[in-house]
Design an enzyme around this catalytic site. Structure first.
Site, mmCIF file in Angstrom:
data_model
loop_
_atom_site.group_PDB
_atom_site.id
_atom_site.type_symbol
_atom_site.label_atom_id
_atom_site.label_comp_id
_atom_site.label_asym_id
_atom_site.label_seq_id
_atom_site.Cartn_x
_atom_site.Cartn_y
_atom_site.Cartn_z
ATOM 1 N N ARG A 1 1.816 0.588 15.263
ATOM 2 C CA ARG A 1 1.427 0.503 13.852
ATOM 3 C C ARG A 1 1.799 -0.878 13.326
ATOM 4 O O ARG A 1 2.519 -1.631 13.970
ATOM 5 C CB ARG A 1 2.138 1.597 13.060
ATOM 6 N N HIS B 1 13.876 11.382 3.802
ATOM 7 C CA HIS B 1 13.345 12.663 4.247
ATOM 8 C C HIS B 1 13.147 13.656 3.115
ATOM 9 O O HIS B 1 12.064 14.222 2.994
ATOM 10 C CB HIS B 1 14.106 13.254 5.429
ATOM 11 N N GLU C 1 12.494 12.816 0.264
ATOM 12 C CA GLU C 1 11.364 12.218 -0.459
ATOM 13 C C GLU C 1 10.024 12.765 0.040
ATOM 14 O O GLU C 1 9.111 13.013 -0.753
ATOM 15 C CB GLU C 1 11.406 10.689 -0.308
ATOM 16 N N HIS D 1 15.900 12.228 12.374
ATOM 17 C CA HIS D 1 14.759 12.345 13.293
ATOM 18 C C HIS D 1 13.779 11.189 13.097
ATOM 19 O O HIS D 1 12.858 11.031 13.873
ATOM 20 C CB HIS D 1 14.056 13.704 13.166
ATOM 21 N N HIS D 2 13.991 10.407 12.041
ATOM 22 C CA HIS D 2 13.190 9.184 11.865
ATOM 23 C C HIS D 2 13.734 8.048 12.716
ATOM 24 O O HIS D 2 13.172 6.963 12.736
ATOM 25 C CB HIS D 2 13.182 8.754 10.397
ATOM 26 N N TRP E 1 7.470 -0.389 4.112
ATOM 27 C CA TRP E 1 7.997 0.264 2.899
ATOM 28 C C TRP E 1 9.404 0.792 3.123
ATOM 29 O O TRP E 1 10.123 1.071 2.168
ATOM 30 C CB TRP E 1 7.076 1.394 2.450
ATOM 31 N N SER F 1 -0.348 27.541 -4.195
ATOM 32 C CA SER F 1 0.046 28.921 -4.490
ATOM 33 C C SER F 1 -0.493 29.408 -5.830
ATOM 34 O O SER F 1 -0.448 30.607 -6.114
ATOM 35 C CB SER F 1 1.575 29.059 -4.486
ATOM 36 N N THR G 1 7.932 26.701 6.674
ATOM 37 C CA THR G 1 6.577 26.185 6.444
ATOM 38 C C THR G 1 5.557 27.198 6.956
ATOM 39 O O THR G 1 4.525 27.437 6.309
ATOM 40 C CB THR G 1 6.388 24.834 7.146
ATOM 41 N N TYR H 1 9.449 15.650 1.134
ATOM 42 C CA TYR H 1 9.276 16.992 0.559
ATOM 43 C C TYR H 1 9.052 16.933 -0.938
ATOM 44 O O TYR H 1 8.420 17.813 -1.509
ATOM 45 C CB TYR H 1 10.462 17.886 0.940
ATOM 46 N N SER I 1 13.098 6.032 -13.439
ATOM 47 C CA SER I 1 12.010 6.821 -14.020
ATOM 48 C C SER I 1 11.964 8.215 -13.395
ATOM 49 O O SER I 1 11.855 9.220 -14.100
ATOM 50 C CB SER I 1 10.691 6.084 -13.801
ATOM 51 N N SER I 2 12.080 8.275 -12.065
ATOM 52 C CA SER I 2 12.016 9.577 -11.390
ATOM 53 C C SER I 2 13.178 10.463 -11.784
ATOM 54 O O SER I 2 13.015 11.674 -11.979
ATOM 55 C CB SER I 2 12.050 9.393 -9.876
ATOM 56 N N LYS J 1 5.006 29.914 4.548
ATOM 57 C CA LYS J 1 4.088 29.532 3.478
ATOM 58 C C LYS J 1 2.635 29.641 3.921
ATOM 59 O O LYS J 1 1.788 30.204 3.223
ATOM 60 C CB LYS J 1 4.384 28.109 3.014
ATOM 61 N N HIS K 1 0.848 -1.210 0.000
ATOM 62 C CA HIS K 1 0.000 0.000 0.000
ATOM 63 C C HIS K 1 0.876 1.250 0.000
ATOM 64 O O HIS K 1 0.654 2.176 -0.787
ATOM 65 C CB HIS K 1 -0.933 0.000 1.219
ATOM 66 N N ASP L 1 6.828 22.275 -25.580
ATOM 67 C CA ASP L 1 6.844 20.907 -25.072
ATOM 68 C C ASP L 1 7.953 20.810 -24.033
ATOM 69 O O ASP L 1 8.595 21.802 -23.711
ATOM 70 C CB ASP L 1 7.104 19.916 -26.224
#
Lengths: 288, 522
Positions: free
Chosen positions: B447, B250, B252, B299-300, B139, B265, B325, B254, B166-167, B328, B74, B103
């Site tokens: 979890r 991390h 990722e 921090h993870h 994951w 925006s 943040t 963002y 791909s990315s 924003k 998932h 293009d």
């Protein structure tokens, strides 16, 4: 039809990207089932690889013909240059992951196993009598006793070879810009020959390490970082030398102009990148 | 040379070949968007199964191993299959139009970056049918657990390699397009915010996807070739994987939120009929967030063990992110202040985003505090936190973007009534779904488990009901998209009264090639 510089150029559709995906898919399915012990894995892998090679030939031939046909304006040229630059940056980050693993192992993981920082009891209770040193194959002596390849033999020679190849490539580039085609093809040939000599020495070193020094991928963290770093570098040298051969053949056919030779410069950037990675390898893997 | 060597500007190929071989940014954008919607429902149906099993305590429907596989796949499907490709699809469709280009800069590479995805997901989904089942270690792929995966292990690693390739290709294309294809006069500080946020996101992608590729490659060699990167017996360390993974992971997160900021925006000024309150502060805030994202990864990992100085550094560094943040959030609020607001569906999703993303942001701030994180780590609190940032965050931004630009894509307005229903059902049920999970986490429910003590039963049932209804609400989105494709009400070039930007100077639907000659930007 040559495009005026003030309008945009859009290439026509192509089946090559999809062909490439199919090839990669074959390679990955083949490798996966091979690793899982299936007998047809190598066959599927080879088919996938053949499709990928077919794609590489076909796609590059298409692009080379379009380029030589004068279809690419300066804007396309700039896009290609920027694209190649960012691609090399992504390669730098790929190597950064493995250098990061090396620095983490040397600076943190191994000292901690030896009781450094607040890990006295880790060492006392789990890995008693392990003293942190480098090189190491860990507290369990994985792969058995081994010796390392010193820096001042073949690795130093290889450093000289790659640095020289960077110089010969630059001479070839200047010759291309001045239109001296003879010097161009001679020094370009010298460059990839030096590349192949480098690879020959690396292959010899690997055989030496496996057969006489008992240094293998299974030699703990030293063997892991040594073979993955030098192995991926060797792969990149092989790719780079192959690309040098291709542009050499193109030079012999009269491709490239003094002011229009993106492919040449892209390969040259790639070669210099491979060269710089080697310098880091020489310092941090072989020497220090 | 004949015209057949490149597309004539107004014709397009027909049939299947158009989609397989296309070099057109709109076709590729559509492929990305449709694929991501399909993957959203694939990943969503896995979430439904998870919530079904968690509806009541006890094991009712699926066995624990399969439950773990569902949780793992998932996440992979939603991150790499739904959110990321959806934003790349938006980038493909909108960036050339917004900067006045015909293009993308590298159209064939663009085709390839899309056409790797179906193969990558074939590899990934295939793993459900292999001996040992799909990957079930989460994951984040932490060793040594992930190394116990069955036959699906190499498929997982190679799928990640393909997704990364791909990315990277997509990101290179986006950067080159933005740097090289802008219309004359379109200086960097005149670019729309969506383009700016994608420029920075693309840089993050190129910097971190190769690192993920390196990390999974080390997993592969540890499993099959005897290396000891993550094996302490050989001098390695499983924690090394966590460092390398989160150095990717991390930034990722963002990568999945910065383009959302860009979308918001665009939408907020359009429906406030005011320009963005502070354009340059928004640009600098985005760049600051991107920079900080590289230096806060651990921090993870507060509970995995690290020296106290490291914990302090990563705690304070993480809290710094609240500053840009906040810039924003207040920027959007100040844009709305005294504006002539109207509340069409895109604006509703944007406002929903601002409110609910802030909730996710605040719970993130809570977990940045090391001693507090010891309590929250690996509980449902973190599940609630990142789902608030990703669902009413990224997904709401994507929905808002789709409603905002659908008239430009199809030439017709969607059915506004369906859009309004979609927003209000989503906004209500997403909170019913995820808000109780904060309480579950604070009370200590871990979890990634299929069963739980009866004390957690009530909130889990509420969460599951919210989940089913939220899932069902998303079918309204499909209805709304179909209502726009088969539209009745024709959209003018400028589909929204307050919308600004080059894309609204083109007719709706936009022509196959956006700008054949560069527009002039003052």
């Amino acid at each position: 039809m040559a495009h005026a510089d003030n309008s945009y150029y859009i290439p026509h559709g192509s089946h090559w990207p999809l062909t490439g995906s199919i090839g990669l898919f074959g390679i990955m399915i083949g490798a996966s089932i091979w690793l899982n012990g299936s007998g047809i894995g190598p066959l599927v892998l080879s088919i996938g690889f053949a499709v990928l090679l077919f794609m590489i030939f076909g796609w590059f031939r298409l692009v080379i013909n379009e380029s030589e046909g004068g279809q690419y304006n300066s804007e396309v040229d700039t896009s290609f240059r920027m694209g190649m630059g960012w691609f090399i940056f992504s390669e730098v980050m790929f190597f950064a992951a493995f250098f990061g693993a090396l620095f983490y192992a040397r600076g943190i993981a191994v000292p901690w196993l030896g009781g450094d920082s607040n890990n006295f009891f880790t060492n006392e209770l789990l890995w008693n009598n392990f003293t942190a040193t480098w090189p190491t194959n860990g507290p369990d002596d994985l792969g058995g006793k081994f010796e390392t390849l010193g820096p001042w033999g073949i690795p130093a020679l290889n450093t000289a070879i790659l640095l020289t190849s960077g110089i010969t490539l630059t001479i070839a580039h200047h010759a291309l810009q001045k239109g001296s085609r003879g010097i161009l093809s001679m020094f370009l040939a010298a460059t990839f020959i030096l590349g192949f000599i480098f690879m020959g020495f690396q292959a010899y070193e690997y055989i030496h390490a496996y057969q006489e020094l008992n240094l293998t991928m299974e030699s703990g963290i030293y063997g892991s970082t040594f073979f993955l770093l030098t192995g991926f570098h060797g792969l990149h040298v092989t790719i780079g030398a192959t690309m040098l051969v291709v542009i050499w053949l193109r030079c012999l056919r009269g491709h490239f102009k003094p002011d229009h030779h993106f492919a040449f410069e892209a390969v040259a950037w790639y070669w210099h990148f491979v060269d710089v990675v080697w310098l880091f390898l020489f310092i941090f893997v072989y020497w220090l | 040379m004949s015209d057949s060597t490149h597309d004539d500007h107004d014709t397009k190929p027909t049939g299947l070949k158009r989609w397989l071989f296309t070099t057109n940014h709109k076709d590729i954008g559509t492929l990305y968007l449709v694929t991501s919607l399909i993957m959203f429902f694939v990943g969503g149906s896995m979430a439904m199964m998870i919530r079904l099993e968690l509806f009541q305590p006890g094991l009712q429907f699926i066995d624990p191993q399969f439950f773990n596989s569902l949780v793992t796949v998932h996440a992979l499907v939603m991150v790499f299959g739904a959110v990321m490709p959806a934003f790349v699809g938006l980038a493909n469709w909108m960036i050339p139009m917004m900067i006045g280009a015909p293009d993308m800069a590298l159209p064939r590479l663009n085709n390839w970056s899309f056409w790797l995805l179906p193969f990558a997901f074939t590899l990934l989904i295939l793993t459900f049918f292999l001996p040992g089942g799909a990957p079930a270690g989460g994951w984040t792929l932490y060793p040594p657990l992930v190394l116990q995966t069955g036959d699906s292990f190499p498929f997982l690693v190679f799928a990640v390699h393909l997704l990364g390739a791909s990315s990277i290709m997509g990101a290179i294309n986006i950067i080159v397009t933005i740097m090289n294809m802008r219309a004359p006069g379109m200086t960097l500080m005149k670019m729309p915010m969506f383009v700016w946020t994608w420029l920075i996101t693309a840089y993050l992608l190129i910097a971190v996807m190769p690192v993920l590729a390196g990390a999974v490659t080390m997993l592969l060699t540890d499993r099959f070739f005897g290396t000891s990167f993550f094996n302490a017996a050989g001098g390695g360390d499983p924690v090394l994987f966590q460092h390398v993974f989160w150095f990717f992971g991390h930034p990722e997160v963002y990568i999945m939120i910065l383009p959302s900021f860009g979308v918001i925006s665009q939408i907020v000024p359009a429906f406030s009929r005011k320009p963005l309150f502070g354009f340059s502060s928004m640009v600098y805030a985005t760049a600051s967030i991107a920079f900080l994202s590289f230096i806060v990864w651990a921090h993870h990992m507060f509970t995995t063990g690290m020296p106290i100085a490291g914990q302090l550094y990563f705690m304070l560094g993480t809290m710094l992110i609240a500053i840009p943040t906040g810039v924003k959030i207040f920027n959007w609020l100040a844009t709305m202040w005294k504006g002539e607001l109207t509340f069409e569906t895109p604006m509703l999703f944007a406002i929903g985003f601002i409110l609910m993303f802030a909730i996710g942001g605040f719970s993130g701030l809570m977990m940045a505090i090391v001693p507090v994180d010891y309590q929250y780590h690996d509980t449902y609190f973190i599940v609630a936190h990142f789902h608030y940032t990703l669902v009413p965050g990224s997904v709401f931004a994507l929905m808002g973007a789709a409603y905002y630009w659908l008239p430009k894509w199809t030439g017709y307005y969607y059915n506004e009534k369906i859009g309004q229903w979609h927003f209000w059902t989503s906004a209500v049920f997403v909170n019913v779904l995820f808000f109780p999970q904060h309480f579950l986490g604070l009370a200590g429910m871990p979890r990634r488990i299929p069963d739980y003590p009866t004390q957690f039963a009530d909130f889990n049932m509420v969460s599951s009901i919210g989940g089913f209804l939220f899932g069902a609400s998303q079918l309204l989105f499909v209805w709304a998209v179909i209502s726009s494709v088969k539209g009745k009400q024709k959209a003018p070039a400028k589909a929204w009264e307050g919308a600004e930007g080059l894309e609204w100077t083109l007719p709706s639907p936009a022509p196959y090639h956006s700008f054949n000659t560069p527009p002039k930007v003052d």
